[in-house]
Design a protein around this motif. Structure first.
Motif: not given
Length: 170
Positions: A8-14, A47-57
């Motif tokens: 969670q801390e170091k990765s940029l993606f899943f 990492q960025n805080g500017n996206v909505n994961p649910f809506l993007r999925t």
């Protein structure tokens, strides 16, 4: 699906191993691809805080290009030089989402199974993600082992696959 704290801390993606992604996608008839999308957007949001994961999925047919673009750019920045183009991979993703809809609308019995092909473009992006994270994470945080929930998905999927095959033969 709880990630390791270092992930969670170091990765940029899943972070998920290639074999595990394939196994869970096939066992879930391609539905794990939605989990993969959500987890990637969730990690980007951390990492960025500017996206909505649910809506993007939910609207992945629209936002998938942005995910592929981000993975590709990060791969280039980390000198991994991905051998795929975000636009071409996105086109495959769109086709592998639209073809099953068309098959289902025309009452083709195998239409739902074609949806599993979305695994292929996601697999290219996931391999680049794994290369990026090979430098950033310890091996124990790379999400390659199957846990109890993963085994449950695989066993249930195996039973459903067997049932589908038996019904298809009869």
């Amino acid at each position: 699906m709880q990630q390791h704290k270092e992930t969670q801390e170091k990765s940029l993606f899943f972070q998920i191993g290639t074999e595990k992604l394939i196994e869970l996608s096939l066992a879930s008839f391609g539905l794990f691809g939605l989990v993969w999308n959500y987890q990637n957007w969730l990690q980007i949001e951390r990492q960025n805080g500017n996206v909505n994961p649910f809506l993007r999925t939910l609207f992945s047919i629209i936002y998938q290009y942005d995910l592929y673009r981000r993975v590709h750019q990060q791969g280039q920045q980390d000198d991994e030089k991905p051998r795929w183009s975000p636009a071409r991979v996105y086109l495959l993703y769109v086709l592998f989402n639209l073809i099953p809809v068309w098959l289902l609308l025309t009452d083709h019995p195998w239409g739902a199974l074609v949806f599993m092909l979305t695994l292929l473009p996601n697999l290219l992006a996931n391999q680049t993600i794994n290369l990026i994270h090979d430098k950033r994470l310890h091996f124990f945080a790379q999400n390659t082992d199957l846990n109890g929930a993963d085994w449950g998905i695989i066993i249930i999927g195996f039973v459903i696959w067997l049932t589908v095959m038996i019904v298809a033969m009869v």
